[in-house]
Design a protein around this motif. Structure first.
Motif, PDB file in Angstrom:
ATOM      1  N   LYS A  97       0.833  -1.194   0.000  1.00 50.78           N
ATOM      2  CA  LYS A  97       0.000   0.000   0.000  1.00 50.78           C
ATOM      3  C   LYS A  97       0.873   1.251   0.000  1.00 50.78           C
ATOM      4  N   THR A 100      -0.794   7.784   1.922  1.00 51.93           N
ATOM      5  CA  THR A 100      -1.871   8.726   1.590  1.00 51.93           C
ATOM      6  C   THR A 100      -1.589  10.123   2.124  1.00 51.93           C
ATOM      7  N   ASP A 101      -0.518  10.284   2.869  1.00 57.09           N
ATOM      8  CA  ASP A 101      -0.119  11.583   3.397  1.00 57.09           C
ATOM      9  C   ASP A 101       0.582  12.375   2.281  1.00 57.09           C
ATOM     10  N   PHE A 105       4.077  11.707  -0.742  1.00 55.02           N
ATOM     11  CA  PHE A 105       3.893  11.098  -2.063  1.00 55.02           C
ATOM     12  C   PHE A 105       4.157  12.037  -3.245  1.00 55.02           C
ATOM     13  N   TRP A 110       6.587   5.750  -6.856  1.00 55.31           N
ATOM     14  CA  TRP A 110       6.386   5.103  -5.561  1.00 55.31           C
ATOM     15  C   TRP A 110       7.422   3.998  -5.381  1.00 55.31           C
ATOM     16  N   ASP A 128      -1.295  -1.369  -4.400  1.00 55.03           N
ATOM     17  CA  ASP A 128      -2.415  -0.457  -4.166  1.00 55.03           C
ATOM     18  C   ASP A 128      -1.873   0.962  -4.028  1.00 55.03           C
ATOM     19  N   GLN A 130      -3.504   3.697  -3.793  1.00 59.20           N
ATOM     20  CA  GLN A 130      -4.383   4.556  -2.993  1.00 59.20           C
ATOM     21  C   GLN A 130      -4.494   5.951  -3.629  1.00 59.20           C
ATOM     22  N   SER A 132      -6.913   7.778  -4.783  1.00 54.08           N
ATOM     23  CA  SER A 132      -7.967   8.746  -4.476  1.00 54.08           C
ATOM     24  C   SER A 132      -7.477   9.834  -3.526  1.00 54.08           C
ATOM     25  N   SER A 133      -6.407   9.561  -2.790  1.00 53.11           N
ATOM     26  CA  SER A 133      -5.843  10.568  -1.888  1.00 53.11           C
ATOM     27  C   SER A 133      -5.062  11.634  -2.640  1.00 53.11           C
ATOM     28  N   ALA A 134      -4.762  11.401  -3.918  1.00 54.04           N
ATOM     29  CA  ALA A 134      -3.867  12.304  -4.656  1.00 54.04           C
ATOM     30  C   ALA A 134      -4.477  12.908  -5.915  1.00 54.04           C
ATOM     31  N   ASN A 170      -5.616   1.604  -8.607  1.00 55.84           N
ATOM     32  CA  ASN A 170      -5.728   2.983  -8.106  1.00 55.84           C
ATOM     33  C   ASN A 170      -4.381   3.694  -8.004  1.00 55.84           C
ATOM     34  N   LYS A 172      -1.669   6.623  -8.400  1.00 50.93           N
ATOM     35  CA  LYS A 172      -1.767   8.081  -8.301  1.00 50.93           C
ATOM     36  C   LYS A 172      -1.483   8.744  -9.645  1.00 50.93           C
TER      37      LYS A 172
END
Length: 399
Positions: A97, A100-101, A105, A110, A128, A130, A132-134, A170, A172
């Motif tokens: 994963k 999300t901070d 990122f 990554w 993953d 993640q 949607s956080s970016a 998902n 980024k």
């Protein structure tokens, strides 16, 4: 005497093989991230543990196995760099994963692999991103101060390597990004992100050659596969694309004027509910460049908005570009062979080439694209194209 000599070889061979195995040449050595302190709780940042694992695995002179077991690991931005002393297999059995901070990122990647040869990345696990956080930070078209978002997995200066049996969700930004790579094979991967997720290309290729992509399922918010300047000898086959923006050559001509695109093959692929199917796009205005020897064959389209496109007036900015129709990219030797299915718009085939350097030697062979909506049947439009057509032509009247 000859028989005795041969018997001695047979007797001694197992002994020599046992020595080779003991020395670690035949038997791979596993480097388990949990033995280096990785915590599989999905919350602890395991970047240091992964780097420590890599350090030992890369230093090992034999066949290394970087082992990520079946569990969930949070992992910050990380770069695995070589060269290594032996071959490396990166085995992802579990789920990785991304953070999300936002403070962690804003990088170009990554998970990165750099300066490696004989690398294999596989294992059946999940990446993953993640995303949607970016995605809300992806505003570069209107914000000149925007920060880059990371590709899920980036390969820089990687040679003679393979990536297979992975699932990326998902992202980024792009799922996989290849730069300055040679002889790489990507197969049996599944890459997915929502249709409205920005810039989530499935596989992005630049300044790389001898790349094969096969048996993949890609559904994203941008191009399923994009090939930009310097992409040469690319073979794409047995790929399902949708949703997304299709398989694209370009955008070309904005920079890298001497890094031509040549030797692109896309065959036996399907496009399902995509914005575009097969697309070549160049900036207008642009630097001089060449895109040649491009072959599309045996392509199925289902409900594709723009099934076949050459766009030499590409300009994605809402305010427009300075000058239109002045692309200096020479597109030539392009074949569309056996393209069939349905278009979701009336113009199923749209070839808009440069008025400065018209497209040359474009071939349309057995095109059968239907449109069943209002104002049908399907039509085609061509501008500044020199070429020929053969066999069935639906829609007709373009070349």
């Amino acid at each position: 005497m000859a028989m005795i000599y041969g018997f001695q070889i047979v007797v001694l061979l197992p002994f020599f093989l046992s020595i080779i195995t003991i020395n670690g040449v035949l038997q791979p050595k596993y480097f388990d991230v949990t033995k280096y302190g990785a915590v599989a709780d999905g919350k602890t940042d395991n970047t240091r543990a992964f780097l420590a694992t890599w350090k030992d695995a890369c230093a090992y002179p034999g066949r290394s196995r970087f082992w990520i077991p079946r569990a969930t690991f949070l992992l910050g931005s990380i770069s695995f760099e070589g060269p290594c002393n032996g071959s490396m297999t990166f085995l992802i059995k579990g789920t990785l994963k991304a953070p999300t901070d936002p403070s962690k990122f804003f990088t170009d990647s990554w998970i990165g692999f750099r300066y490696l040869e004989n690398l294999v990345v596989k294992g059946g696990g999940f990446l993953d991103g993640q995303g949607s956080s970016a995605w809300k930070y992806n505003d570069c078209q209107k914000n000149s101060q925007c920060k880059s978002l990371p590709a899920t997995m980036r390969f820089d200066f990687v040679q003679n390597s393979k990536v297979h049996h992975l699932r990326s969700i998902n992202s980024k930004n792009s799922h996989f990004n290849l730069f300055a790579c040679y002889n790489m094979n990507i197969s049996f991967v599944r890459l997915s992100a929502p249709a409205d997720s920005p810039n989530t290309d499935g596989i992005h290729i630049g300044t790389s050659s001898k790349i094969t992509i096969s048996r993949a399922i890609i559904g994203t918010g941008d191009d399923c596969i994009s090939m930009v300047s310097g992409s040469q000898d690319i073979d794409i086959h047995d790929v399902v694309c949708g949703p997304g923006h299709g398989i694209s050559v370009g955008s070309l001509g904005r920079s890298h004027s001497h890094e031509h695109v040549m030797g692109i093959k896309v065959r036996n692929c399907s496009f399902i509910n995509t914005d575009n199917g097969l697309r070549i796009k160049t900036w207008s205005p642009s630097l001089y460049s060449v895109a040649s020897d491009i072959y599309f064959q045996n392509i199925f389209m289902r409900n594709v908005r723009n099934p076949v496109v050459i766009d030499q007036q590409y300009c994605p900015f809402p305010s427009g570009c300075a000058v239109q129709s002045t692309s200096a990219v020479q597109i030539k030797d392009v074949t569309f062979d056996n393209i069939w299915g349905t278009s979701s718009t009336k113009v199923a085939l749209n070839l808009q080439c440069s008025g400065v350097l018209p497209c040359k030697n474009v071939k349309l062979i057995n095109i059968n694209l239907a449109y069943h909506g209002p104002g049908g049947p399907a039509t085609s439009t061509c501008s500044h194209v020199i070429g020929s057509s053969y066999g069935k032509q639906i829609p007709g009247g373009c070349l």
